[in-house]
Design a protein around this motif. Sequence first.
Motif, mmCIF file in Angstrom:
data_model
loop_
_atom_site.group_PDB
_atom_site.id
_atom_site.type_symbol
_atom_site.label_atom_id
_atom_site.label_comp_id
_atom_site.label_asym_id
_atom_site.label_seq_id
_atom_site.Cartn_x
_atom_site.Cartn_y
_atom_site.Cartn_z
ATOM 1 N N TYR A 149 0.851 -1.191 0.000
ATOM 2 C CA TYR A 149 0.000 0.000 0.000
ATOM 3 C C TYR A 149 0.891 1.246 0.000
ATOM 4 C CZ TYR A 149 -4.143 -2.785 1.177
ATOM 5 O OH TYR A 149 -5.173 -3.680 1.155
ATOM 6 N N GLU A 153 -1.545 5.433 2.653
ATOM 7 C CA GLU A 153 -2.552 4.456 3.081
ATOM 8 C C GLU A 153 -2.073 3.686 4.311
ATOM 9 O OE1 GLU A 153 -6.040 2.150 3.203
ATOM 10 O OE2 GLU A 153 -5.554 4.092 2.287
ATOM 11 N N ARG A 156 -2.632 5.929 7.162
ATOM 12 C CA ARG A 156 -4.063 6.014 7.480
ATOM 13 C C ARG A 156 -4.513 4.801 8.282
ATOM 14 N NH1 ARG A 156 -8.970 4.430 6.116
ATOM 15 N NH2 ARG A 156 -8.203 2.849 4.657
ATOM 16 N N ARG A 157 -3.946 3.628 7.959
ATOM 17 C CA ARG A 157 -4.317 2.402 8.644
ATOM 18 C C ARG A 157 -3.538 2.201 9.939
ATOM 19 N NH1 ARG A 157 -5.888 -2.336 4.435
ATOM 20 N NH2 ARG A 157 -6.854 -1.045 2.821
ATOM 21 N N GLU A 167 -0.154 -7.725 6.162
ATOM 22 C CA GLU A 167 -1.267 -6.767 6.077
ATOM 23 C C GLU A 167 -0.898 -5.467 5.381
ATOM 24 O OE1 GLU A 167 0.431 -6.327 10.328
ATOM 25 O OE2 GLU A 167 0.183 -7.901 8.828
ATOM 26 N N SER A 168 0.394 -5.246 5.108
ATOM 27 C CA SER A 168 0.811 -4.002 4.448
ATOM 28 C C SER A 168 0.718 -4.091 2.928
ATOM 29 C CB SER A 168 2.236 -3.629 4.859
ATOM 30 O OG SER A 168 3.176 -4.572 4.373
ATOM 31 N N ASP A 170 -1.468 -5.013 -0.669
ATOM 32 C CA ASP A 170 -2.783 -5.128 -1.277
ATOM 33 C C ASP A 170 -2.861 -6.529 -1.870
ATOM 34 O OD1 ASP A 170 -5.130 -4.992 -2.705
ATOM 35 O OD2 ASP A 170 -4.732 -3.022 -3.582
#
Length: 331
Positions: A149, A153, A156-157, A167-168, A170
């Motif tokens: 990402y 982003e 933001r997360r 989880e980093s 896409d």
Amino acid sequence: MSGAPRADPSATPHSPATGQVTTASESTPFVEILRSDWARLAPTTSSPLTDAEIVQLRGIGDRLDMGEVAEVYLPLSRLLSLYVANAKKLHDDTTAFLGGSTARTPFVIGVAGSVAVGKSTVARLLRELMARWPDTPRVELVTTDGFLYPNAELERRGIMARKGFPESYDRRALLRFITEVKSGRSEVRTPVYSHMKYDIVEDAHVVVRRPDVLIVEGLNVLQPAPNGRSLAVSDLFDFSIYVDARTSDIAQWYEDRFMQLQQGAFANPNSYFNVFTDLTAEEARKRARLYWTEINEPNLVDNIRPTKARAKLVLRKDSNHSVSSVLLRKV
């Protein structure tokens, strides 16, 4: 911790008296082949790469040389060429059985392993070697960095500090990309990541146009499907490789690489890491150790290394970065 002498359930002992692979238990899906025996499998032709090309291919800290190429990677490229040829034959036989006519799709290889373990060098080297085999002249390489990402982003997360963790990425976009390649689309685009900017490059793409072989390299390419999803990226691989080493060795390689970058690439005023250039050597080493213990080691232990058993082949490295043995999944 894996920095201690390893007792790997995926490994099998080797008989020093005979030089033959032996198995202590039928429960393991792998056979282990020592470097000396693996080297005997090399094609009789000499390496198609020059010393200058090898220097260009190896990453920072790697000690790749002509001997390593000849003894480890030429046999591996030959093995992969056999897998590709058999995949093509299976396709032709299946098409004939079904009475149809469909085009073959690219053979996809995944290359996984920790940061600083040398997986990028392995992927680049295999791209060059496989392109020399007659059945696979068109070989493309894509890294999963392009599917991270964007930094905005991640911020933001609230996961900027977990960049490189599963989880980093896409993962939907990465799965969609591999699916489109395997479906035989004539042209598929992938985002571009800049290590200089430490971010995705806006409006830039790499275009993959139906290669014979696609190599996908990244930290987490062998991850199983996330909860609630039925398909993982690795389910679409035709072959997968895990580059392995002791945790203590990888930690040292990471620290050494950080120091080399701090004295080189970080000095570029456009580099995201330019702020580190004024650190003293002691401060830089301390920062590297901090990043290793707080980010990269937990990612290795919790996410990356658990996927090793999912690979079809494991390259096991010694502390000098050379491959000491090869673990190959039984056929």
